[in-house]
Write an enzyme that holds these catalytic residues in place. Structure first.
Site, PDB file in Angstrom:
ATOM      1  CG  ASP A  47      -1.786   1.048   1.192  1.00  0.00           C
ATOM      2  OD1 ASP A  47      -2.815   1.071   0.906  1.00  0.00           O
ATOM      3  OD2 ASP A  47      -1.530   2.212   1.763  1.00  0.00           O
ATOM      4  CE1 TYR A  52       0.193   7.909   2.348  1.00  0.00           C
ATOM      5  CE2 TYR A  52       0.929   5.778   1.638  1.00  0.00           C
ATOM      6  CZ  TYR A  52       0.390   6.423   2.131  1.00  0.00           C
ATOM      7  OH  TYR A  52      -1.262   6.255   2.757  1.00  0.00           O
ATOM      8  CE  LYS A  77      -3.763   4.724   0.666  1.00  0.00           C
ATOM      9  NZ  LYS A  77      -2.405   4.505   0.693  1.00  0.00           N
ATOM     10  CG  HIS A 110      -4.673   9.764  -0.032  1.00  0.00           C
ATOM     11  ND1 HIS A 110      -3.390   9.636  -0.442  1.00  0.00           N
ATOM     12  CD2 HIS A 110      -4.991   9.404   1.165  1.00  0.00           C
ATOM     13  CE1 HIS A 110      -2.682   9.372   0.815  1.00  0.00           C
ATOM     14  NE2 HIS A 110      -3.645   9.125   1.796  1.00  0.00           N
TER      15      HIS A 110
END
Length: 290
Positions: A47, A52, A77, A110
Site C-alpha cells: 500500500d 507518500y 492513491k 485518498h
C-alpha cells in the site's frame, strides 16, 4: 512463508487481508529495502500513495523481489491536488509509470475532497480500460460513501479509514460492510499513542496466546473482517505483524477490546474545515519540497 488469508471484494477479486504500508517511509532507499524485506516475509499486499512520494521505491522493490507481478496486490492513491477528471487521468498514468507496472490492483481516492465526481469518472474509465483491477476510497464517511454509490456507475470496493482500539469506528465499519464495501484500517496501532503496546487488557490477552499486543490488535481487526496494513522498517516486526493467523480471540476478548474505544480520532477530524484547508494546501508539489 506465512499463509495470508484473503477477502473477496464486491467485484469478485481476492485481496490479502494483511498488507504492508509505506506511509512516512520518506527515505527512498530505506523504503525500497523495507518493501523487499516485506515481500520476503510473505506480504503480497503493498500500500503506497502519490502523496507518500515513494511509489518509485516501491516499484524498484517489486522488480528486485523476483516475485511475479501477478502474485502481488499493489495499491496506490489519488491525492486531492489531482482530484478532478483530467488531472486524475494523468495521475493514474504517472503512478503506473512510477511503479513500473502495467496495472494497479487497487486505486483509491485518498480524501473526499475536490471534484470527487470527476476524479471518480476518471478512475472508472481506468478500471474499464484494465489499468486498475478495483477502485475504492479512503477517509470517506458513511454519507459521503453513500452519495458516491448513488451518483456513479461503479461502487467502491473498499474504504480505507482509521481504525484502532482507541478509534474503533463501529458504525462506519458496519455501514460499509452492510453495503458490501470492505474496510481497510490505516494506523491500526494508533502510532503507539496512549501506550497502546503496554495496555493491560491487550497485554494480558497476548500472554494467553504467547502473542504481542500488536498481534492481538491485528487479530481483533481481522476478526471484524477488516483489512490491515501495518508498517515497519524492521524485518523482525514485519514478520511479527504477519504472524496472526494461528490463533483466534474469543467473544469475551473481542468485547474487552471493544471496551477500550475512546470514540475519537488519534490524528485529526476529516470534517474539520481547518483540517480540510490544510489537506488542500498539501499539494504534491509542496510535499516534494518537504
Amino acid at each position: 512463508m506465512k499463509l495470508v488469508q484473503t477477502i473477496k471484494l464486491n467485484n469478485g477479486i481476492e485481496m490479502p487481508q494483511v498488507g504492508f504500508g509505506v506511509f512516512q517511509i520518506t527515505d527512498l532507499q530505506q523504503c525500497e529495502t523495507a518493501v523487499v524485506d516485506a515481500i520476503a516475509s510473505g506480504y503480497r499486499l503493498l500500500d503506497t500513495a502519490a502523496a507518500y512520494q515513494n511509489e518509485t521505491a516501491v516499484g524498484k522493490a517489486i522488480k528486485k523481489s523476483g516475485i511475479d507481478r501477478k502474485n502481488l496486490f499493489v495499491t496506490s492513491k489519488l491525492w486531492v491536488s489531482d482530484a478532478n477528471y483530467p488531472k486524475a487521468q494523468k495521475a493514474i498514468d504517472q503512478t503506473l509509470k512510477n511503479l513500473k507496472t502495467d496495472y494497479l490492483d487497487l486505486y483509491l481516492m485518498h480524501q473526499p475532497y475536490g471534484d470527487v465526481s470527476g476524479a471518480w469518472r476518471a478512475m472508472e474509465e481506468a478500471y474499464e480500460a484494465g489499468k486498475i483491477r478495483a477502485i475504492g476510497v479512503s477517509n470517506f464517511y458513511a454519507d459521503q460513501l453513500k452519495n458516491l454509490e448513488l451518483s456513479n456507475d461503479i461502487k467502491p470496493v473498499i474504504n480505507q479509514i482509521e481504525v484502532n482500539p482507541w478509534h474503533q469506528q463501529k458504525e462506519e465499519v458496519e455501514f460499509a460492510q452492510s453495503e458490501d464495501i470492505a474496510v481497510e484500517a490505516w494506523a491500526p496501532f494508533a502510532e503507539g499513542k496512549h501506550n497502546i503496546f503496554t495496555n493491560e487488557t491487550l497485554a494480558s490477552i497476548g500472554q494467553k496466546y504467547n502473542k504481542t499486543s500488536g498481534q492481538v490488535i491485528l487479530r481483533w481487526l481481522l476478526q471484524r473482517g477488516i483489512v490491515v496494513i501495518p508498517k515497519s522498517v524492521h524485518k523482525e516486526r514485519m514478520q511479527e505483524n504477519i504472524d496472526v493467523f494461528d490463533f483466534e480471540l474469543s467473544d469475551s476478548e473481542m468485547k474487552s477490546i471493544a471496551s477500550l474505544d475512546r470514540n475519537e480520532s488519534q490524528f485529526f477530524d476529516h470534517r474539520d474545515p481547518v483540517t480540510i484547508e490544510q489537506i488542500f494546501g498539501s499539494s504534491l508539489e509542496q510535499l516534494r519540497k518537504r
